[in-house]
Design an enzyme around this catalytic site. Structure first.
Site, PDB file in Angstrom:
ATOM      1  N   GLU A 145       0.833  -1.214   0.000  1.00  0.00           N
ATOM      2  CA  GLU A 145       0.000   0.000   0.000  1.00  0.00           C
ATOM      3  C   GLU A 145       0.861   1.255   0.000  1.00  0.00           C
ATOM      4  OE1 GLU A 145      -2.704  -0.708  -1.039  1.00  0.00           O
ATOM      5  OE2 GLU A 145      -4.230  -0.640   0.522  1.00  0.00           O
TER       6      GLU A 145
ATOM      7  N   THR B 170      -5.162   6.856  -5.376  1.00  0.00           N
ATOM      8  CA  THR B 170      -5.253   7.111  -3.936  1.00  0.00           C
ATOM      9  C   THR B 170      -4.282   8.219  -3.529  1.00  0.00           C
ATOM     10  OG1 THR B 170      -5.968   4.864  -3.516  1.00  0.00           O
ATOM     11  CG2 THR B 170      -5.019   6.027  -1.651  1.00  0.00           C
TER      12      THR B 170
HETATM   13  N1  HSE Z   1      -8.089   4.988   3.844  1.00  0.00           N
HETATM   14  C1  HSE Z   1      -7.551   5.080   2.525  1.00  0.00           C
HETATM   15  C2  HSE Z   1      -7.900   6.441   1.950  1.00  0.00           C
HETATM   16  C3  HSE Z   1      -8.134   3.990   1.688  1.00  0.00           C
HETATM   17  O1  HSE Z   1      -9.037   6.847   2.092  1.00  0.00           O
HETATM   18  O2  HSE Z   1      -7.028   7.092   1.381  1.00  0.00           O
HETATM   19  C4  HSE Z   1      -7.618   3.954   0.284  1.00  0.00           C
HETATM   20  O3  HSE Z   1      -8.257   2.896  -0.395  1.00  0.00           O
END
Ligand code: HSE
Length: 309
Positions: free
Chosen positions: A128, A181
């Site tokens: 991630e 993201t």
């Molecule tokens: N919590 C993360 C965000 C999840 O909202 O950036 C990304 O899938």
């Protein structure tokens, strides 16, 4: 055993009130991955179908997660990973998490399961980090543990798995655009007011209490977001219309799935989740936007083994 084929599910992170701390695992949407032991002490991505992603292990989320794990676990062999991507990258339902979590889950099985599923979270988080610049765990945790998960703490990583109330169903609609993201994180404010913090933590507590007591109304009431939604909502076409369509067709609540652009709703009962799906679908049909839509129960098991030998 030197071969494993797995199903690695999509996930919905944040769940409105729980930015970076809440997530759930979907049942029928996900990638397929195969992992093989190889004689050479390395990690190789030898095939990716369905997406144009880096083949170099150090640039690939599955590769990076696998390498993080192998740095801690001494072996004289390595692994070759093949990925059939069905979750679109940048769709907001945990595409990178499915690859990263799938890689470490599969390798753990091939190693004879030296780690418990929750111990794999920290390795998958490295994938991630590569994908978005932040090692968030709210997609990899539900992919690995199933059900719903709460990241109580990141340092040290402390994850609580929660069973889904039996009639909880999710609807997710993806306008066919890609939102990275990293980009949708970069626009977030770095501080929040005390007033909003109070609203936010009250709702996280309410949401979790609702899950434990099967109080669907409480779950719905708690699905508000003062942190990400006010900023990210404007990046999503028809966001307000989708939310009102979901609400007026009986959803408990709705919001942005992870970092978007997918929008999700939670409902009590599969029938309602389907009605919400068709109402949300109509919003995009009327706007002339292509979309994909899923209705799913909450997957209690997370990643599933399809075959091993
Ligand atoms: N919590 C993360 C965000 C999840 O909202 O950036 C990304 O899938």
């Amino acid at each position: 055993m030197d071969f494993i084929k797995i199903f690695s599910p999509a996930t919905i992170a944040n769940l409105s009130c729980g930015f970076d701390v809440l997530g759930l695992c979907l049942e029928n949407v996900g990638d397929e991955m195969t992992i093989r032991k190889i004689g050479e002490k390395t990690v190789r991505i030898n095939k990716i179908e369905g997406a144009d992603l880096p083949m170099e292990a150090t640039h690939n989320v599955a590769g990076v997660a696998a390498l993080a794990m192998l740095r801690e676990w001494e072996t004289d062999f390595g692994f070759e990973i093949e990925i059939k991507k069905r979750i679109k990258a940048g769709s907001g339902i945990g595409s990178s998490a499915a690859s990263a979590a799938g890689a470490v889950f599969g390798i753990n099985e091939l190693l004879g399961r030296p780690y418990e599923a929750r111990e794999l979270i920290k390795f998958a988080m490295q994938g991630e980090k590569l994908a978005s610049g932040s090692a968030h765990a709210d997609n990899v945790a539900p992919a690995l543990l199933g059900g719903l998960t709460l990241i109580r703490s990141y340092d040290p990583v402390d994850v609580i798995r929660i069973d889904a109330p039996p009639e909880l169903f999710a609807t997710v609609i993806h306008p066919e655009i890609e939102l990275k993201t990293a980009d949708s994180r970069s626009i977030l404010k770095q501080s929040i007011t005390l007033q909003n913090a109070i609203i936010q933590w009250g709702n996280v507590g309410g949401f979790v209490a609702g899950l434990y007591t099967n109080d669907y109304d409480l779950i719905g009431r708690s699905m508000t977001d003062k942190i990400a939604e006010p900023v990210r909502g404007m990046l999503i076409p028809g966001f307000d219309q989708l939310k009102s369509a979901a609400q007026s067709h009986g959803a408990l609540g709705s919001g942005i799935s992870g970092s978007g652009p997918s929008v999700f709703a939670l409902s009590k009962g599969e029938q309602t989740a389907h009605e919400v799906a068709s109402a949300m679908g109509k919003v995009y049909e009327n706007m002339g936007l292509p979309f994909e839509i899923h209705v799913s129960g909450i997957n209690p098991d997370g990643i599933r083994i399809i075959e091993k030998k």
